[in-house]
Design a protein around this motif. Structure first.
Motif, PDB file in Angstrom:
ATOM      1  N   LYS A 117       0.835  -1.200   0.000  1.00  0.00           N
ATOM      2  CA  LYS A 117       0.000   0.000   0.000  1.00  0.00           C
ATOM      3  C   LYS A 117       0.873   1.254   0.000  1.00  0.00           C
ATOM      4  O   LYS A 117       0.635   2.196  -0.770  1.00  0.00           O
ATOM      5  CB  LYS A 117      -0.916  -0.018   1.227  1.00  0.00           C
ATOM      6  N   HIS A 118       1.887   1.283   0.856  1.00  0.00           N
ATOM      7  CA  HIS A 118       2.756   2.456   0.925  1.00  0.00           C
ATOM      8  C   HIS A 118       3.682   2.536  -0.293  1.00  0.00           C
ATOM      9  O   HIS A 118       4.062   3.642  -0.712  1.00  0.00           O
ATOM     10  CB  HIS A 118       3.559   2.430   2.224  1.00  0.00           C
ATOM     11  N   GLU A 121       1.904   4.281  -2.826  1.00  0.00           N
ATOM     12  CA  GLU A 121       1.837   5.714  -2.528  1.00  0.00           C
ATOM     13  C   GLU A 121       3.129   6.442  -2.888  1.00  0.00           C
ATOM     14  O   GLU A 121       3.191   7.667  -2.773  1.00  0.00           O
ATOM     15  CB  GLU A 121       1.530   5.917  -1.040  1.00  0.00           C
TER      16      GLU A 121
END
Length: 341
Positions: A117-118, A121
């Motif tokens: 997820k990061h 990002e």
């Protein structure tokens, strides 16, 4: 030229799993990792690097790779140590994102979802921070925590506290990492030294379910392994030990110079310093011990410099299973991975 495969056609994710005598842990790790990774909806591969296991690990991996083409196996020609094992795995990985996780799953694999997820990002390094450890003896936790704090304090480069080798890196970070050729490796320090956009995520580290709790990956005893990790971290990322001895020498010199006027004053008043054979002997022995320790410290730095100059390969491959043609080890510069023997 740097030994990494051309991974333009590779999967989104590579999970690197270093092993040494892990016949008990492998089946469960395979089951849990497959269940987790299949749920991501992203292409993946699991790359197992074997440090020359002497139990049934090799046979189990031969069976797994026959059944599951997404599992890859790299058997090293001997035990090259944990740090070189994960270096081999990251070097041969084809994924756009690369995660390192130990086969005992003390680091929770479900955190890989948070890492991804990061990464989506824009973070290029996402690492786990051990906020708490369970299932381990209190003395072992205390010694480990002290060692990590000592490494962080001694390092010339800022190191995150309580981070391990459980992390995700982007392919760009991997490509930068494999340009670092040093033989005495502290991989987590090397990764943080690279820079790039980084993020730490706290988690609770679980106790080991299989194998011997008191041993590190690669078959090294816990205390000996911890000392080795500390030595690689301190001598590879810090000149503070040498500077501390320089500071100590300066203080001793100042103290010695301060004694000169004291002696002059005593002589002016017709007094003499009281005789003290034991005091003199103690100071001489203290001086000898400090000189010996400082010489040993300097020798450690020189010895490591000598090891770097030799530029021996970090690891050698016995054979591989399920690796793509463009993923197999190729001839590379000294100090990095070499072709299969």
């Amino acid at each position: 030229m740097n030994g990494a495969p051309d991974s333009n056609d590779g999967p989104v994710l590579t999970v690197v799993v270093p092993v040494y005598n892990e016949e008990q842990a492998l089946p469960l790790a395979r089951e849990e990792l497959n269940k987790l990774l299949q749920g991501f909806g992203r292409t993946y591969e699991v790359l197992v690097t074997d440090n020359g296991s002497t139990d049934g690990t090799e046979k189990i991996m031969q069976d797994i790779t026959r059944q599951d083409p997404q599992w890859k196996y790299v058997r090293l020609s001997r035990n090259f140590g944990y740090q070189n094992s994960i270096t081999a795995g990251m070097t041969l990985a084809r994924g756009q994102a690369i995660v390192v996780i130990d086969v005992d799953l003390q680091d929770p694999p479900e955190m890989i979802a948070d890492f991804l997820k990061h990464w989506d990002e824009g973070y290029e390094i996402v690492y786990g921070v051990r906020s708490r450890r369970t299932g381990e003896p209190a003395w072992r936790i205390a010694i480990t925590m002290w060692a990590m704090r000592a490494i962080r304090w001694l390092s010339d480069h800022p190191m995150p506290a309580h981070s391990g080798d459980f992390r995700l890196i982007s392919r760009r970070v991997r490509d930068a990492f494999i340009q670092l050729p040093e033989s005495n490796r502290y991989v987590r320090g090397m990764i943080h030294w690279l820079g790039f956009k980084q993020l730490g995520i706290p988690y609770v580290r679980r106790g080991r379910q299989f194998g011997q709790e008191g041993r590190l990956v690669g078959g090294t005893g816990f205390i000996a392994g911890l000392v080795s990790v500390m030595a690689n971290a301190v001598f590879g990322f810090s000149l503070k030990p040498l500077r501390l001895f320089s500071a100590f020498g300066a203080l001793v010199l100042l103290f010695t110079l301060a004694l000169v006027p004291v002696q002059i004053v005593l002589l002016m008043f017709g007094k003499h310093a009281p005789p003290g054979f034991m005091t003199l002997l103690f100071l001489l022995l203290l001086n000898l011990s400090v000189i010996s320790l400082s010489a040993g410290l300097l020798g450690e730095y020189l010895g490591r410099t000598y090891a770097e100059v030799k530029r021996r390969p970090l690891w050698l491959v016995d054979y591989t299973l399920n690796l793509a043609e463009n993923q197999k080890p190729t001839v590379t510069p000294p100090g990095q991975a070499q072709p299969p023997v």
